[in-house]
Design a protein around this motif. Structure first.
Motif, PDB file in Angstrom:
ATOM      1  N   ILE A 228       0.811  -1.216   0.000  1.00 32.21           N
ATOM      2  CA  ILE A 228       0.000   0.000   0.000  1.00 32.21           C
ATOM      3  C   ILE A 228       0.847   1.270   0.000  1.00 32.21           C
ATOM      4  O   ILE A 228       0.416   2.315  -0.517  1.00 32.21           O
ATOM      5  N   GLN A 229       2.062   1.213   0.527  1.00 33.99           N
ATOM      6  CA  GLN A 229       2.904   2.409   0.522  1.00 33.99           C
ATOM      7  C   GLN A 229       3.341   2.806  -0.882  1.00 33.99           C
ATOM      8  O   GLN A 229       3.772   3.944  -1.102  1.00 33.99           O
ATOM      9  N   GLN A 230       3.220   1.878  -1.838  1.00 29.60           N
ATOM     10  CA  GLN A 230       3.539   2.201  -3.226  1.00 29.60           C
ATOM     11  C   GLN A 230       2.375   2.899  -3.922  1.00 29.60           C
ATOM     12  O   GLN A 230       2.558   3.468  -5.006  1.00 29.60           O
ATOM     13  N   TYR A 231       1.187   2.840  -3.306  1.00 29.40           N
ATOM     14  CA  TYR A 231       0.038   3.508  -3.907  1.00 29.40           C
ATOM     15  C   TYR A 231       0.284   5.013  -3.871  1.00 29.40           C
ATOM     16  O   TYR A 231       0.605   5.579  -2.828  1.00 29.40           O
ATOM     17  N   PRO A 232       0.159   5.703  -5.005  1.00 28.61           N
ATOM     18  CA  PRO A 232       0.459   7.142  -5.018  1.00 28.61           C
ATOM     19  C   PRO A 232      -0.559   7.942  -4.212  1.00 28.61           C
ATOM     20  O   PRO A 232      -1.759   7.909  -4.494  1.00 28.61           O
ATOM     21  N   LYS A 233      -0.086   8.634  -3.210  1.00 25.12           N
ATOM     22  CA  LYS A 233      -0.969   9.362  -2.308  1.00 25.12           C
ATOM     23  C   LYS A 233      -1.765  10.449  -3.010  1.00 25.12           C
ATOM     24  O   LYS A 233      -2.819  10.861  -2.530  1.00 25.12           O
ATOM     25  N   GLU A 234      -1.281  10.923  -4.149  1.00 25.86           N
ATOM     26  CA  GLU A 234      -1.997  11.994  -4.853  1.00 25.86           C
ATOM     27  C   GLU A 234      -3.129  11.457  -5.732  1.00 25.86           C
ATOM     28  O   GLU A 234      -3.829  12.242  -6.384  1.00 25.86           O
ATOM     29  N   THR A 235      -3.328  10.134  -5.770  1.00 24.47           N
ATOM     30  CA  THR A 235      -4.345   9.523  -6.629  1.00 24.47           C
ATOM     31  C   THR A 235      -5.591   9.168  -5.824  1.00 24.47           C
ATOM     32  O   THR A 235      -5.593   8.178  -5.079  1.00 24.47           O
ATOM     33  N   PRO A 236      -6.661   9.956  -5.937  1.00 28.26           N
ATOM     34  CA  PRO A 236      -7.884   9.623  -5.195  1.00 28.26           C
ATOM     35  C   PRO A 236      -8.571   8.397  -5.783  1.00 28.26           C
ATOM     36  O   PRO A 236      -8.539   8.171  -6.996  1.00 28.26           O
ATOM     37  N   LEU A 237      -9.187   7.625  -4.916  1.00 23.48           N
ATOM     38  CA  LEU A 237      -9.921   6.423  -5.307  1.00 23.48           C
ATOM     39  C   LEU A 237     -11.394   6.590  -4.982  1.00 23.48           C
ATOM     40  O   LEU A 237     -11.764   6.882  -3.840  1.00 23.48           O
ATOM     41  N   LEU A 238     -12.252   6.404  -5.986  1.00 25.67           N
ATOM     42  CA  LEU A 238     -13.690   6.266  -5.776  1.00 25.67           C
ATOM     43  C   LEU A 238     -14.031   4.797  -5.904  1.00 25.67           C
ATOM     44  O   LEU A 238     -13.803   4.187  -6.956  1.00 25.67           O
ATOM     45  N   ASN A 239     -14.586   4.221  -4.850  1.00 24.69           N
ATOM     46  CA  ASN A 239     -14.911   2.808  -4.799  1.00 24.69           C
ATOM     47  C   ASN A 239     -16.430   2.654  -4.860  1.00 24.69           C
ATOM     48  O   ASN A 239     -17.143   3.028  -3.927  1.00 24.69           O
ATOM     49  N   ILE A 240     -16.945   2.115  -5.965  1.00 24.55           N
ATOM     50  CA  ILE A 240     -18.380   1.930  -6.157  1.00 24.55           C
ATOM     51  C   ILE A 240     -18.708   0.454  -6.004  1.00 24.55           C
ATOM     52  O   ILE A 240     -18.119  -0.406  -6.672  1.00 24.55           O
ATOM     53  N   VAL A 241     -19.645   0.148  -5.102  1.00 26.09           N
ATOM     54  CA  VAL A 241     -20.055  -1.233  -4.881  1.00 26.09           C
ATOM     55  C   VAL A 241     -21.567  -1.332  -5.025  1.00 26.09           C
ATOM     56  O   VAL A 241     -22.295  -0.369  -4.836  1.00 26.09           O
ATOM     57  N   GLY A 242     -22.033  -2.531  -5.350  1.00 27.72           N
ATOM     58  CA  GLY A 242     -23.453  -2.761  -5.535  1.00 27.72           C
ATOM     59  C   GLY A 242     -24.070  -3.512  -4.375  1.00 27.72           C
ATOM     60  O   GLY A 242     -23.415  -4.321  -3.720  1.00 27.72           O
ATOM     61  N   TYR A 243     -25.345  -3.226  -4.118  1.00 21.56           N
ATOM     62  CA  TYR A 243     -26.083  -3.886  -3.048  1.00 21.56           C
ATOM     63  C   TYR A 243     -27.501  -4.116  -3.561  1.00 21.56           C
ATOM     64  O   TYR A 243     -28.328  -3.199  -3.567  1.00 21.56           O
ATOM     65  N   VAL A 244     -27.789  -5.340  -3.991  1.00 21.43           N
ATOM     66  CA  VAL A 244     -29.079  -5.617  -4.629  1.00 21.43           C
ATOM     67  C   VAL A 244     -30.216  -5.739  -3.627  1.00 21.43           C
ATOM     68  O   VAL A 244     -31.382  -5.685  -3.997  1.00 21.43           O
ATOM     69  N   GLN A 245     -29.898  -5.929  -2.346  1.00 20.40           N
ATOM     70  CA  GLN A 245     -30.904  -5.962  -1.283  1.00 20.40           C
ATOM     71  C   GLN A 245     -31.954  -7.051  -1.516  1.00 20.40           C
ATOM     72  O   GLN A 245     -33.135  -6.859  -1.259  1.00 20.40           O
ATOM     73  N   ASP A 246     -31.505  -8.202  -2.001  1.00 18.99           N
ATOM     74  CA  ASP A 246     -32.420  -9.318  -2.232  1.00 18.99           C
ATOM     75  C   ASP A 246     -32.154 -10.480  -1.276  1.00 18.99           C
ATOM     76  O   ASP A 246     -32.567 -11.604  -1.519  1.00 18.99           O
ATOM     77  N   GLY A 247     -31.467 -10.187  -0.175  1.00 18.67           N
ATOM     78  CA  GLY A 247     -31.075 -11.226   0.767  1.00 18.67           C
ATOM     79  C   GLY A 247     -29.634 -11.644   0.609  1.00 18.67           C
ATOM     80  O   GLY A 247     -29.070 -12.294   1.488  1.00 18.67           O
ATOM     81  N   SER A 248     -29.019 -11.282  -0.520  1.00 18.46           N
ATOM     82  CA  SER A 248     -27.601 -11.581  -0.708  1.00 18.46           C
ATOM     83  C   SER A 248     -26.782 -10.438  -0.131  1.00 18.46           C
ATOM     84  O   SER A 248     -27.261  -9.323   0.031  1.00 18.46           O
ATOM     85  N   ASP A 249     -25.539 -10.729   0.173  1.00 12.06           N
ATOM     86  CA  ASP A 249     -24.666  -9.735   0.798  1.00 12.06           C
ATOM     87  C   ASP A 249     -23.826  -9.065  -0.268  1.00 12.06           C
ATOM     88  O   ASP A 249     -22.708  -9.465  -0.542  1.00 12.06           O
ATOM     89  N   GLY A 250     -24.386  -8.061  -0.929  1.00 16.72           N
ATOM     90  CA  GLY A 250     -23.627  -7.341  -1.926  1.00 16.72           C
ATOM     91  C   GLY A 250     -24.331  -7.310  -3.259  1.00 16.72           C
ATOM     92  O   GLY A 250     -25.554  -7.176  -3.344  1.00 16.72           O
ATOM     93  N   ASP A 251     -23.560  -7.450  -4.334  1.00 19.52           N
ATOM     94  CA  ASP A 251     -24.122  -7.327  -5.679  1.00 19.52           C
ATOM     95  C   ASP A 251     -24.536  -8.663  -6.288  1.00 19.52           C
ATOM     96  O   ASP A 251     -24.798  -8.763  -7.479  1.00 19.52           O
TER      97      ASP A 251
END
Length: 306
Positions: A228-251
């Motif tokens: 993780i220290q190699q990850y460039p600190k100036e690079t912002p990350l947007l993390n998009i995840v899905g949640y179908v809400q059908d009883g499953s945990d996630g997408d």
């Protein structure tokens, strides 16, 4: 880009109408049309909920920085073609190149590059589209070397769906501090299983996940923690995840906890990280890149007015 450090979970209450999407699969990493190996039990502590409308028009800044769109395991040109077409229709960007990487790392492209300020978009295709994330990280590097040598491109954005997000992150924690390569300006991960498909985290609260990290750690996550220290600190990350809400945990394929686990590493290393949880029937794994809320979130993050 406004740098914001927030780790509260955003669950959208607006249900999205389902539309069809091509299936992609991941070998031992992300199998987009196969059931996840994780438990489908409801979480003991749901992420906090906030509303976010999708009807407001988006006006984008126009830049010369190209954005690379990287498909998931088994993906094809069709994987991101819908999103790229919608972006062009909305005036958010212009597709300029399709770049194909061969297994030996050689690169070919089709299209025309003219260095215009129209948010140029480049679709990246792996000829061997079922290879592992280590090779894919090297192929992403090969693409960036090619773009720099051929078109003098010094800065890019990355958007990766599913394993494409995992491979992009692996690239950043492996080569992120290599000054000879183009700078990654911004990075968007969509439906990426950062902690693979390990079991044993189903009962962990989301607060504990962000504060302490996952209880059970995959080899992938361990690698990311080590690099993780190699990850460039100036690079912002947007993390998009899905949640179908059908009883499953996630997408339906990637669990919320696997997708959101990367927030812990970003937080403790004081890196620029934000996340968005998209809900509803169109939040399933293979439909995330066909989702209008995802479209707007990606475009706003990459090109929206600060």
């Amino acid at each position: 880009m406004k740098k914001t450090f927030f780790f509260s979970f955003l669950i959208l209450v607006l249900s999205l109408v389902s539309v069809g999407c091509g299936n992609e699969k991941t070998a031992g990493t992300v199998k987009e049309s196969d059931p996840t190996s994780e438990s489908k039990s409801n979480s003991p502590s749901e992420p906090s909920t906030s509303s976010s409308g999708v009807t407001d028009p988006l006006t984008t800044n126009q830049t010369t920085i190209p954005t690379l769109f990287i498909h998931g395991y088994g993906g094809t040109e069709g994987s991101f073609s819908g999103m790229l077409s919608r972006f062009e229709t909305s005036g958010w960007g212009k597709k300029r190149l399709t770049v194909t990487v061969q297994p030996d790392g050689s690169v070919l492209d089709t299209g025309t590059w003219d260095d215009q300020s129209d948010n140029p978009m480049i679709q990246v295709l792996f000829a061997d589209n079922k290879n592992n994330e280590w090779n894919q990280a090297d192929w992403i590097k090969a693409v960036l070397v090619y773009l720099k040598q051929t078109y003098q491109i010094e800065e890019v954005n990355l958007v990766g769906h599913s394993m494409g997000g995992v491979s992009s992150f692996r690239y950043l924690v492996t080569y992120g501090n290599d000054d000879s390569l183009p700078v990654v300006n911004k990075f968007v991960a969509i439906g990426a299983p950062f902690n693979d498909f390990v079991t044993g985290n189903e009962e962990q609260s989301f607060d504990a996940l962000i504060q302490d990290g996952p209880l059970v750690i995959s080899q992938r996550y361990s690698d990311f923690a080590a690099g993780i220290q190699q990850y460039p600190k100036e690079t912002p990350l947007l993390n998009i995840v899905g949640y179908v809400q059908d009883g499953s945990d996630g997408d339906g394929t990637v669990s919320l906890r696997s997708g959101l686990s990367i927030g812990h590493l970003m937080q403790i290393n004081e890196m620029n990280y934000s996340e968005e949880i998209v809900t509803g029937s169109q939040a399933s794994h293979s439909q995330l890149h066909e989702n209008s809320q995802v479209d707007k979130a990606v475009a706003d993050f990459l090109w929206g007015t600060p």
